[in-house]
Design a protein around this motif. Structure first.
Motif, PDB file in Angstrom:
ATOM      1  N   SER A 120       0.852  -1.179   0.000  1.00 25.82           N
ATOM      2  CA  SER A 120       0.000   0.000   0.000  1.00 25.82           C
ATOM      3  C   SER A 120       0.891   1.232   0.000  1.00 25.82           C
ATOM      4  O   SER A 120       1.700   1.417   0.902  1.00 25.82           O
ATOM      5  N   LEU A 121       0.766   2.047  -1.026  1.00 27.84           N
ATOM      6  CA  LEU A 121       1.593   3.249  -1.120  1.00 27.84           C
ATOM      7  C   LEU A 121       1.025   4.416  -0.329  1.00 27.84           C
ATOM      8  O   LEU A 121       1.716   5.393  -0.070  1.00 27.84           O
ATOM      9  N   ASP A 122      -0.243   4.319   0.037  1.00 23.96           N
ATOM     10  CA  ASP A 122      -0.858   5.452   0.729  1.00 23.96           C
ATOM     11  C   ASP A 122      -1.529   5.072   2.046  1.00 23.96           C
ATOM     12  O   ASP A 122      -2.300   5.841   2.600  1.00 23.96           O
ATOM     13  N   GLY A 123      -1.230   3.903   2.549  1.00 24.36           N
ATOM     14  CA  GLY A 123      -1.844   3.477   3.803  1.00 24.36           C
ATOM     15  C   GLY A 123      -0.840   2.740   4.664  1.00 24.36           C
ATOM     16  O   GLY A 123       0.362   2.791   4.446  1.00 24.36           O
ATOM     17  N   THR A 124      -1.350   2.030   5.625  1.00 19.52           N
ATOM     18  CA  THR A 124      -0.515   1.269   6.544  1.00 19.52           C
ATOM     19  C   THR A 124       0.136   0.101   5.816  1.00 19.52           C
ATOM     20  O   THR A 124      -0.510  -0.598   5.045  1.00 19.52           O
ATOM     21  N   THR A 125       1.405  -0.099   6.067  1.00 22.10           N
ATOM     22  CA  THR A 125       2.118  -1.236   5.508  1.00 22.10           C
ATOM     23  C   THR A 125       2.148  -2.330   6.559  1.00 22.10           C
ATOM     24  O   THR A 125       2.800  -2.192   7.591  1.00 22.10           O
ATOM     25  N   THR A 126       1.398  -3.386   6.317  1.00 23.51           N
ATOM     26  CA  THR A 126       1.332  -4.479   7.283  1.00 23.51           C
ATOM     27  C   THR A 126       0.847  -5.749   6.602  1.00 23.51           C
ATOM     28  O   THR A 126       0.168  -5.702   5.580  1.00 23.51           O
ATOM     29  N   PHE A 127       1.207  -6.871   7.174  1.00 22.67           N
ATOM     30  CA  PHE A 127       0.671  -8.141   6.704  1.00 22.67           C
ATOM     31  C   PHE A 127      -0.747  -8.291   7.241  1.00 22.67           C
ATOM     32  O   PHE A 127      -1.640  -8.695   6.547  1.00 22.67           O
ATOM     33  N   TYR A 128      -0.924  -7.957   8.499  1.00 22.04           N
ATOM     34  CA  TYR A 128      -2.251  -7.911   9.117  1.00 22.04           C
ATOM     35  C   TYR A 128      -2.104  -7.254  10.482  1.00 22.04           C
ATOM     36  O   TYR A 128      -1.286  -7.665  11.292  1.00 22.04           O
ATOM     37  N   ASP A 129      -2.908  -6.227  10.736  1.00 21.35           N
ATOM     38  CA  ASP A 129      -2.846  -5.545  12.028  1.00 21.35           C
ATOM     39  C   ASP A 129      -4.207  -5.483  12.714  1.00 21.35           C
ATOM     40  O   ASP A 129      -4.432  -4.689  13.594  1.00 21.35           O
ATOM     41  N   GLY A 130      -5.119  -6.337  12.294  1.00 23.35           N
ATOM     42  CA  GLY A 130      -6.465  -6.332  12.849  1.00 23.35           C
ATOM     43  C   GLY A 130      -7.437  -5.574  11.969  1.00 23.35           C
ATOM     44  O   GLY A 130      -8.637  -5.793  12.023  1.00 23.35           O
ATOM     45  N   GLU A 131      -6.927  -4.689  11.156  1.00 22.04           N
ATOM     46  CA  GLU A 131      -7.771  -3.893  10.258  1.00 22.04           C
ATOM     47  C   GLU A 131      -7.256  -3.969   8.821  1.00 22.04           C
ATOM     48  O   GLU A 131      -7.995  -4.265   7.906  1.00 22.04           O
ATOM     49  N   ASN A 132      -5.993  -3.695   8.631  1.00 26.53           N
ATOM     50  CA  ASN A 132      -5.382  -3.731   7.301  1.00 26.53           C
ATOM     51  C   ASN A 132      -4.831  -5.122   7.040  1.00 26.53           C
ATOM     52  O   ASN A 132      -4.204  -5.724   7.915  1.00 26.53           O
ATOM     53  N   VAL A 133      -5.060  -5.629   5.842  1.00 27.14           N
ATOM     54  CA  VAL A 133      -4.662  -6.989   5.529  1.00 27.14           C
ATOM     55  C   VAL A 133      -3.885  -7.008   4.221  1.00 27.14           C
ATOM     56  O   VAL A 133      -4.318  -6.450   3.207  1.00 27.14           O
ATOM     57  N   LEU A 134      -2.730  -7.646   4.251  1.00 26.75           N
ATOM     58  CA  LEU A 134      -1.893  -7.856   3.069  1.00 26.75           C
ATOM     59  C   LEU A 134      -1.630  -6.561   2.301  1.00 26.75           C
ATOM     60  O   LEU A 134      -1.709  -6.519   1.080  1.00 26.75           O
ATOM     61  N   THR A 135      -1.301  -5.505   3.041  1.00 27.75           N
ATOM     62  CA  THR A 135      -0.975  -4.220   2.418  1.00 27.75           C
ATOM     63  C   THR A 135       0.531  -3.991   2.420  1.00 27.75           C
ATOM     64  O   THR A 135       1.002  -2.872   2.280  1.00 27.75           O
ATOM     65  N   GLY A 136       1.274  -5.029   2.603  1.00 27.31           N
ATOM     66  CA  GLY A 136       2.724  -4.974   2.660  1.00 27.31           C
ATOM     67  C   GLY A 136       3.198  -5.846   3.794  1.00 27.31           C
ATOM     68  O   GLY A 136       2.512  -6.784   4.207  1.00 27.31           O
TER      69      GLY A 136
END
Length: 186
Positions: A120-136
């Motif tokens: 994700s270039l404009d959001g949270t970079t994470t594999f999974y943080d409870g909200e964002n999934v597979l965004t980096g």
């Protein structure tokens, strides 16, 4: 005479550099190897998401998967991923069963079969943080536990709890605060 002095001084400086950079520690052996870049190269392993290739690609298809460009992987391997997922996980035993992302077996393995790490270039970079999934993938992300949860945890991460956690909750060394961020090898 002046020319010989300059040659002598230059030779002395060069040998000083060599002596200064040497030590008597036999453990610090550095081999210099010439690399030949001619010929045809082949990718040996593809691991955009750790363990996905290892778990879902049958051993006799590893080389083909590793050499398939990501844009063609879904078409070639999604059905194999789905069959292997259903064989591994009781969380997908019934038609319509989904994981915590709301993905059924076909949709989830379609995502996994294209073995790339999304960013994700404009959001949270994470594999999974409870909200964002597979965004980096952030260094501290517990990637294997997230994958186990998505494979075995069912709709609420509560199915099959003994299969849904690798029980490795932290690194054995802290990350560094500056690049390269990874702790030195031990």
């Amino acid at each position: 005479m002046k020319f010989n002095f300059i040659k002598y001084t230059a030779a002395l400086l060069m040998s000083s550099i060599v002596f200064i950079s040497c030590n008597n520690n036999d453990d610090d052996v550095v081999a210099v190897v010439a690399t030949d870049f001619s010929g045809t190269f082949m990718q040996k392993d593809q691991m955009g998401r750790p363990a996905v290739n290892t778990v879902f690609v049958s051993s006799d298809n590893k080389d083909e998967f590793n050499n398939t460009i990501p844009s063609e992987q879904n078409a070639k391997f999604q059905s194999m991923f789905e069959a292997n997922l259903k064989g591994l996980s009781p969380a997908y035993a019934n038609e319509g069963d989904t994981n915590a992302l709301g993905l059924d077996a076909a949709a989830f393995t379609g995502l996994l079969a294209t073995d790339v790490l999304n960013v994700s270039l404009d959001g949270t970079t994470t594999f999974y943080d409870g909200e964002n999934v597979l965004t980096g993938r952030a260094l501290a992300d517990d990637v294997i536990t997230v994958e186990l949860l998505l494979i075995f945890g069912g709709e609420d991460f509560m199915e099959n709890p003994t299969l849904s956690n690798d029980n490795v909750d932290a690194n054995d060394k802290d990350f560094l605060t500056s690049f390269p961020y990874l702790a030195s090898p031990w």
